[in-house]
Scaffold this motif. Structure first.
Motif, PDB file in Angstrom:
ATOM      1  N   ILE A   1      -0.490  15.563 -15.704  1.00  0.00           N
ATOM      2  CA  ILE A   1      -1.389  15.923 -14.613  1.00  0.00           C
ATOM      3  C   ILE A   1      -0.704  15.666 -13.276  1.00  0.00           C
ATOM      4  N   ASP A   2      -0.788  16.637 -12.352  1.00  0.00           N
ATOM      5  CA  ASP A   2      -0.382  16.401 -10.975  1.00  0.00           C
ATOM      6  C   ASP A   2      -1.600  15.867 -10.230  1.00  0.00           C
ATOM      7  N   VAL A   3      -1.561  14.591  -9.878  1.00  0.00           N
ATOM      8  CA  VAL A   3      -2.736  13.927  -9.330  1.00  0.00           C
ATOM      9  C   VAL A   3      -3.202  14.575  -8.028  1.00  0.00           C
ATOM     10  N   ASP A   4      -2.274  14.931  -7.142  1.00  0.00           N
ATOM     11  CA  ASP A   4      -2.650  15.545  -5.865  1.00  0.00           C
ATOM     12  C   ASP A   4      -3.371  16.872  -6.092  1.00  0.00           C
ATOM     13  N   THR A   5      -2.815  17.704  -6.981  1.00  0.00           N
ATOM     14  CA  THR A   5      -3.437  19.000  -7.280  1.00  0.00           C
ATOM     15  C   THR A   5      -4.819  18.817  -7.888  1.00  0.00           C
ATOM     16  N   TYR A   6      -4.912  17.891  -8.838  1.00  0.00           N
ATOM     17  CA  TYR A   6      -6.171  17.652  -9.535  1.00  0.00           C
ATOM     18  C   TYR A   6      -7.254  17.156  -8.578  1.00  0.00           C
TER      19      TYR A   6
ATOM     20  N   LEU B   1       0.826  -1.205   0.000  1.00  0.00           N
ATOM     21  CA  LEU B   1       0.000   0.000   0.000  1.00  0.00           C
ATOM     22  C   LEU B   1       0.861   1.256   0.000  1.00  0.00           C
ATOM     23  N   SER B   2       1.972   1.229   0.746  1.00  0.00           N
ATOM     24  CA  SER B   2       2.876   2.379   0.757  1.00  0.00           C
ATOM     25  C   SER B   2       3.462   2.606  -0.633  1.00  0.00           C
ATOM     26  N   TYR B   3       3.808   1.509  -1.300  1.00  0.00           N
ATOM     27  CA  TYR B   3       4.332   1.610  -2.662  1.00  0.00           C
ATOM     28  C   TYR B   3       3.295   2.216  -3.603  1.00  0.00           C
ATOM     29  N   LEU B   4       2.054   1.711  -3.509  1.00  0.00           N
ATOM     30  CA  LEU B   4       0.988   2.203  -4.381  1.00  0.00           C
ATOM     31  C   LEU B   4       0.680   3.670  -4.109  1.00  0.00           C
ATOM     32  N   ASN B   5       0.700   4.078  -2.852  1.00  0.00           N
ATOM     33  CA  ASN B   5       0.403   5.475  -2.510  1.00  0.00           C
ATOM     34  C   ASN B   5       1.405   6.431  -3.140  1.00  0.00           C
ATOM     35  N   VAL B   6       2.615   5.967  -3.343  1.00  0.00           N
ATOM     36  CA  VAL B   6       3.646   6.822  -3.952  1.00  0.00           C
ATOM     37  C   VAL B   6       3.581   6.761  -5.475  1.00  0.00           C
ATOM     38  N   TYR B   7       3.579   5.539  -6.006  1.00  0.00           N
ATOM     39  CA  TYR B   7       3.775   5.395  -7.450  1.00  0.00           C
ATOM     40  C   TYR B   7       2.494   5.478  -8.274  1.00  0.00           C
ATOM     41  N   LYS B   8       1.335   5.228  -7.676  1.00  0.00           N
ATOM     42  CA  LYS B   8       0.096   5.411  -8.445  1.00  0.00           C
ATOM     43  C   LYS B   8      -0.083   6.875  -8.814  1.00  0.00           C
ATOM     44  N   LYS B   9       0.267   7.772  -7.883  1.00  0.00           N
ATOM     45  CA  LYS B   9       0.188   9.208  -8.184  1.00  0.00           C
ATOM     46  C   LYS B   9       1.200   9.598  -9.256  1.00  0.00           C
ATOM     47  N   ASP B  10       2.301   8.871  -9.272  1.00  0.00           N
ATOM     48  CA  ASP B  10       3.364   9.189 -10.223  1.00  0.00           C
ATOM     49  C   ASP B  10       2.931   8.966 -11.663  1.00  0.00           C
TER      50      ASP B  10
END
Length: 403
Positions: A269-274, A253-262
């Motif tokens: 697109i910046d996923v966090d901003t969007y 889950l930690s891996y996905l939280n970092v790289y899915k946004k990437d």
């Protein structure tokens, strides 16, 4: 299936074969691999969500033909009928989504126009001749360049486009593998691992021992549901103990939280901003998506489709027009419609259409009305003018009678 797809499949099979370990008892360990290809690349939820948002916005755009000589839009041009009904197996919406998604995933897409229908073709080979003219072949058959366009997401190569499949290959494969591991684990009710302990050494030539071990392994491998209970009788010298699952949820889950946004960066697109904009202001989020990703794609599509349909010497150009008001709340539309009418920017028919109603096409509904405030001001001015005019006429009449 194209040569590139067949080669990728061959490599995948070879790697999988190397990861297959077989022993004399028939047990196996299979390489846990997940390869990014056309069939599974949309399995990653983040990629699918971003592709849908981008392709939906372009699909909802109004397509018109612009006459650059007069500056007017032509809404009933025959080409627009082709785009609404491109061929016998796709609707206009499906065709547009296919074209956008192929462009984003592959980095390039080939619309093919027969003069009556338009298709998206694959397995196209391209090359430049000595005159720098691009030639197209499908299964060895050359296609006239006037009937096909090569729409590319340009990187550093003028002949090939770059898409998510190439740019995010390593990230995608990692994300999809992690997602698949977690999904498989809980789809089966949690993976259970067991250790079979023997007092004696395993002897491949011991037939009775092999039969017993295989029987125990078959029973353990048959546990594919957390509700399944197995009763396994064991002889002297045999013991089964459970092991902790090799899949660490927190690490995955930690891996996905970092790289899915990437993955968003490959779609600009910046996923966090969007996502933060989606929570607070939908219109602002859609404008962010439009300016960062959608607008450049539509510009490229306009250039290529205009050349495909009208040729290089025509004054006509295809235009995509996105109505951002499609993404705002109904209450916002109501306020905008009310204010537009009051400020004489639009007609009642325009406001009805914005609110989702059909235009009336009556003389009254197509008029540009003045707001009540302006009407009141005009009435006062008119009354004052009439009064003054009446006084002047009365004085003039009185003078005439005196005379």
């Amino acid at each position: 299936m194209g040569l590139r797809d067949r080669f990728s499949g061959f490599l995948a099979r070879q790697v999988e074969k190397r990861g297959l370990i077989e022993d004399s008892l028939g047990g196996s360990v299979r390489l846990n691999g997940w390869f990014a290809n056309d069939e599974n690349i949309l399995y990653s939820s983040d990629v699918y969500e971003l592709l849908q948002d981008i392709s939906n916005q372009i699909t909802l755009a109004q397509v018109v033909v612009e006459d650059r000589e007069t500056g007017k839009d032509i809404t009933n041009h025959p080409i627009l009928k082709v785009l609404r009904n491109p061929n016998k197996y796709l609707t206009g919406t499906e065709f547009m989504k296919l074209m956008v998604n192929t462009y984003l995933v592959e980095g390039e897409v080939y619309p093919f126009y027969t003069g009556k229908e338009i298709h998206i073709v694959s397995n196209v080979d391209t090359e430049l001749d000595s005159n720098l003219e691009e030639h197209f072949k499908i299964n060895g058959t050359e296609i006239p360049s006037t009937m096909i366009r090569h729409i590319k997401n340009i990187g550093l190569n003028h002949l090939e486009g770059v898409g998510v499949k190439l740019l995010g290959k390593d990230t995608l494969e990692g994300v999809m593998s992690a997602e698949k591991v977690l999904t498989d684990k809980y789809r089966k009710g949690g993976i259970l691992a067991f250790l079979l302990k023997l007092d004696a050494h395993i002897n491949p030539k011991n037939g009775a021992q092999s039969i017993l071990i295989n029987s125990i392994l078959d029973q353990l491998e048959g546990i594919d549901d957390s509700r399944t209970i197995k009763l396994i009788p064991l002889g002297k010298g045999y013991e089964i103990s459970d092991l902790k699952s090799p899949i660490d949820d927190s690490k995955n889950l930690s891996y996905l939280n970092v790289y899915k946004k990437d993955l968003g960066k490959f779609l600009n697109i910046d996923v966090d901003t969007y996502r933060s904009m989606l929570k607070t202001d939908l219109e602002k989020a859609m404008m962010y998506l439009y300016n960062k990703s959608v607008k450049p794609i539509m510009q490229n599509f306009e250039d290529h489709l205009s050349l495909l349909f009208f040729g290089p010497n025509s004054n006509l150009r295809l235009k995509f027009k996105v109505n951002i008001l499609d993404f705002v709340t109904y209450s916002t539309k109501t306020n905008i419609a009310y204010n537009l009418v009051r400020t004489m920017i639009t007609t009642p028919d325009d406001s009805r259409e914005m609110l989702g109603f059909d235009r009336l096409f009556t003389e009254e509904s197509m008029k540009l009305y003045i707001s009540k405030d302006l009407i009141a001001g005009e009435d006062i001015n008119k009354a004052t003018d009439d009064s003054l005019k009446g006084g002047e006429e009365g004085g003039q009449a009185k003078g005439d009678s005196d005379t």
